[in-house]
Design a protein around this motif. Structure first.
Motif, short mmCIF file in Angstrom:
data_model
loop_
_atom_site.label_atom_id
_atom_site.label_comp_id
_atom_site.label_asym_id
_atom_site.label_seq_id
_atom_site.Cartn_x
_atom_site.Cartn_y
_atom_site.Cartn_z
N LYS A 88 0.82 -1.20 0.00
CA LYS A 88 0.00 0.00 0.00
C LYS A 88 0.85 1.25 0.00
O LYS A 88 0.59 2.21 -0.74
N SER A 89 1.88 1.27 0.84
CA SER A 89 2.73 2.46 0.93
C SER A 89 3.50 2.71 -0.35
O SER A 89 3.79 3.86 -0.69
N LEU A 90 3.83 1.63 -1.10
CA LEU A 90 4.55 1.78 -2.37
C LEU A 90 3.61 1.87 -3.58
O LEU A 90 4.08 2.02 -4.71
N ASN A 91 2.31 1.75 -3.32
CA ASN A 91 1.31 1.83 -4.39
C ASN A 91 1.51 0.73 -5.44
O ASN A 91 1.45 0.96 -6.65
N ILE A 92 1.76 -0.49 -4.97
CA ILE A 92 1.87 -1.65 -5.86
C ILE A 92 0.47 -2.20 -6.09
O ILE A 92 -0.19 -2.64 -5.15
N ASP A 93 0.00 -2.17 -7.32
CA ASP A 93 -1.35 -2.65 -7.62
C ASP A 93 -1.30 -3.69 -8.74
O ASP A 93 -0.23 -4.08 -9.22
N GLN A 94 -2.49 -4.14 -9.16
CA GLN A 94 -2.57 -5.18 -10.17
C GLN A 94 -1.97 -4.73 -11.50
O GLN A 94 -1.34 -5.51 -12.21
N ALA A 95 -2.17 -3.47 -11.83
CA ALA A 95 -1.63 -2.95 -13.09
C ALA A 95 -0.10 -3.04 -13.10
O ALA A 95 0.52 -3.35 -14.14
N PHE A 96 0.51 -2.79 -11.95
CA PHE A 96 1.96 -2.87 -11.84
C PHE A 96 2.43 -4.31 -12.08
O PHE A 96 3.40 -4.56 -12.82
N ASP A 149 0.75 -6.76 -13.66
CA ASP A 149 0.42 -7.19 -15.03
C ASP A 149 1.45 -6.67 -16.03
O ASP A 149 1.72 -7.34 -17.04
N SER A 150 2.01 -5.51 -15.77
CA SER A 150 3.00 -4.95 -16.70
C SER A 150 4.24 -5.84 -16.80
O SER A 150 4.89 -5.89 -17.84
N PHE A 151 4.55 -6.56 -15.70
CA PHE A 151 5.69 -7.48 -15.72
C PHE A 151 5.30 -8.85 -16.27
O PHE A 151 6.12 -9.53 -16.89
N LYS A 152 4.04 -9.24 -16.06
CA LYS A 152 3.59 -10.51 -16.62
C LYS A 152 3.67 -10.50 -18.14
O LYS A 152 3.94 -11.53 -18.77
N ASN A 198 5.79 -15.18 -11.94
CA ASN A 198 5.85 -15.68 -10.57
C ASN A 198 6.72 -14.80 -9.67
O ASN A 198 7.53 -15.29 -8.89
N LEU A 199 6.57 -13.50 -9.79
CA LEU A 199 7.34 -12.60 -8.94
C LEU A 199 6.83 -12.70 -7.50
O LEU A 199 5.62 -12.69 -7.26
N SER A 200 7.76 -12.82 -6.57
CA SER A 200 7.39 -12.87 -5.16
C SER A 200 7.10 -11.47 -4.65
O SER A 200 7.39 -10.46 -5.29
N SER A 201 6.51 -11.40 -3.46
CA SER A 201 6.22 -10.10 -2.85
C SER A 201 7.50 -9.30 -2.65
O SER A 201 7.55 -8.09 -2.90
N SER A 202 8.57 -9.97 -2.20
CA SER A 202 9.84 -9.26 -1.99
C SER A 202 10.41 -8.74 -3.29
O SER A 202 10.99 -7.65 -3.35
#
Length: 635
Positions: free
Chosen positions: A514-522, A524-527, A533-537
């Motif tokens: 939330k603090s970094l504003n990581i959302d689904q669009a972010f 999907d851009s890497f998918k 299979n990017l991890s949360s870290s």
């Protein structure tokens, strides 16, 4: 550090201070029980009515803001204090649960994994399987210097400062500078040893630096400091002819003290009789006696209490609480509450009035509160309870709901925020073990039973009071958590192996997302680029360093396919581009891999540097040799 906290407390002689003490004739202390009509009219003429109204409103707004800031500050102290204790506990557990080799007064604790060596107290944490014998011995010598010079004490003091100065960006910079200087001092001691060669030691630093840092309470091999340390090892020492510059700090500190410190003359106030005045100041700045100014607004009356020029407090009372309000004549009236009685002397002209006040505590209230476990010793404590209107029944209600060990500092914010029995009952249905300290941020943040149940139904497992506070403070609701579950997918290598629920392992990352504003669009851009299979870290690191799809595409277009997320983070952290890699390859390093490029860039071994060395006759096939030359370039 000691100077930074002591210097502001030093009183400055009145003659040297830039802050002048107020003159005696600027103070008017009313000591008589009544004010005659003539003096009242004179003071009334000096006080413009619109100014009084504006001042009163400003006082109310400022006091409310200050209370919120105080609660926020102590909340931060609790969070950072808890983090400090957890780090200390983790280190002590590691030190006493791992295999240990006793080397004199040093304890060598053998650990596993790809973590940088570090030390805490007399413990050295290291994975012996990672290093060859020479490097291993140099690491031990390095950490032993940290221990002998008691650098752990420096770091502990820095962490304690951060607990109470967490809001201060300069405290964080000071902590970072301290760690840097400790490494500089240790490197200097290492190079003074006859058996340590400068080039060999610097190569060891390159080998040992690891991306997974230990806890902040430890002295450790920090990769981000590597370049600074190598430069410092090869820089010239300051000579005695330049040390005189530091003496400029002395007049600078004197100037700051004269500008900001309290003049010594202000520590003594005399009343109209010339006798020393004993101030009776309550915790919120209000005194138990002084002057009052009031404005009647409908069925309420707003009273500003002024103990002296600097202390004031405003409170709104209902008119039905006041007995015998004097209109257009000098008189007395009172406001009685369970904690005591406020006696007023003065008069009202229209809707505005002024005079003097004195508070008298209720001794029966003291006795009853003591029986309930709330110890009120000073008149100032009674005054605070009077202003907030804390009733005995309120304390009894808290005890009935399971809060037995009460003190006045817990009751005050609860009553001020109107934490009612209905509110407590509704919250305890969702969090039965909630304590008083958490009820205050719950109420101030507007957390209710509905919000807690929505969080629980969204799949967030650890619905503790602390986590609910953190989620609410970040503006995280049930919808965001649901979206997070579809966004932060764990890769196989990062899945929990102990049988725990994957959602539980994701809970810790929700606030960070939330603090970094990581959302689904972010995500999907890497998918779209094949990173499914990017991890949360991985996502957190890539977002923090601004690793964008465009950045990845630039490498893919240059022929670098399927670059692991860890390598992308390392490349971005050193601001490496495909164009820079082409420059290295144009110099003949065709088999250069990405990790070597990162190492070269981190130490400042640029293509231009390599060209300059070749121009001087240093023509090597290995880039490692040029890295060593760069480390020695400042000799």
């Amino acid at each position: 550090m000691v100077l930074a906290f002591v210097l502001p407390l030093v009183p400055v002689p009145h003659q040297l201070s830039f802050r002048k003490a107020p003159s005696e004739n600027t103070h008017t202390v009313i000591t008589t029980p009544a004010v005659n009509a003539a003096s009242t009219s004179v003071v009334t003429e000096k006080l413009q009515q619109p100014t009084l109204t504006e001042e009163t409103q400003q006082v109310i707004n400022v006091e409310f803001l200050l209370k919120c800031l105080v609660y926020l500050y102590w909340f931060g102290v609790v969070v950072f204090g808890f983090n400090f204790l957890m780090q200390a506990v983790i280190l002590l557990l590691r030190a006493n649960s791992k295999s240990v080799i006793q080397d004199g007064k040093f304890r060598i604790v053998e650990v596993t994994g790809d973590k940088a060596p570090c030390s805490f107290a007399n413990n050295i944490f290291i994975n012996p399987e990672k290093y060859e014998w020479e490097t291993y011995n140099q690491i031990l010598d390095h950490e032993k210097i940290h221990i002998e010079q008691k650098h752990t004490i420096d770091l502990l003091l820095a962490e304690i400062v951060l607990i109470f100065q967490w809001f201060n960006p300069f405290a964080w910079q000071w902590r970072k500078a301290l760690e840097t200087n400790l490494e500089f001092l240790t490197d200097d001691q290492m190079l003074r040893q006859d058996n340590v060669e400068r080039e060999s030691y610097q190569f060891s630093l390159l080998k040992v630096a690891a991306p997974q840092f230990p806890l902040s309470l430890t002295t450790n091999y920090n990769q981000s400091l590597l370049k600074k340390r190598i430069i410092m090892m090869n820089s010239k020492k300051s000579n005695v002819h330049t040390t005189w510059k530091y003496f400029f700090l002395v007049p600078l500190m004197v100037l700051f003290a004269c500008l900001f410190n309290q003049p010594a003359a202000q520590s003594q106030n005399l009343n109209s009789l010339g006798e020393a005045k004993q101030d009776k100041v309550v915790p919120n700045g209000m005194q138990t006696d002084g002057n009052w100014f009031a404005v009647i607004k409908g069925n309420s009356i707003e009273i500003t209490f002024k103990g002296d020029e600097n202390d004031n407090s405003s409170t709104t009372f209902q008119l039905n609480e006041i007995n015998n309000l004097p209109r257009d004549k000098q008189g007395e009236f009172t406001i009685a509450r369970e904690a005591g009685t406020m006696h007023f002397t003065g008069k009202f002209e229209g809707d505005r009035g002024m005079g003097t006040y004195k508070f008298a505590p209720n001794n029966d209230y003291r006795t009853t509160m003591n029986k309930e476990g709330v110890d009120l010793k000073k008149d100032e404590h009674f005054l605070v309870f009077f202003m907030i209107n804390v009733k005995v029944s309120y304390v009894q209600m808290l005890k009935k709901n399971g809060f037995k060990d009460l003190d006045k500092d817990q009751v005050i914010p609860l009553a001020a925020l109107d934490v009612s029995e209905a509110y407590i009952t509704s919250i305890k249905k969702s969090i039965p073990d909630i304590d008083l300290d958490n009820l205050v941020p719950f109420k101030s943040l507007g957390i209710d039973k509905t919000f807690i149940e929505e969080i629980r139904n969204s799949g967030y497992k650890d619905v503790s009071a602390e986590n609910i506070i953190a989620l609410k403070a970040q503006g995280i609701d049930a919808k965001y958590i649901t979206d997070f579950r579809t966004t932060a997918k764990k890769s196989n290598k990062n899945k929990v192996d102990d049988g725990s629920n994957e959602n539980e392992s994701d809970d810790d990352d929700i606030i960070t997302f939330k603090s970094l504003n990581i959302d689904q669009a972010f995500v999907d851009s890497f998918k779209k680029l094949g990173y499914n299979n990017l991890s949360s870290s991985d996502l957190i690191s890539m977002k923090s360093l601004n690793v964008t799809p465009e950045y990845i595409k630039s490498f893919q277009n240059a022929g670098y396919k399927n670059i692991p997320a860890d390598n992308l983070v390392a490349l971005k952290s050193q601001d490496i581009t495909p164009e820079l890699i082409k420059e290295y390859k144009s110099l003949g390093f065709e088999d250069l891999d990405l990790e070597e490029v990162v190492g070269a860039k981190a130490t400042g071994t640029t293509p231009s540097f390599i060209k300059s060395m070749r121009a001087k006759g240093h023509d090597f096939k290995s880039i490692d040799r040029y890295i060593a030359l760069k480390a020695l370039a400042n000799n």
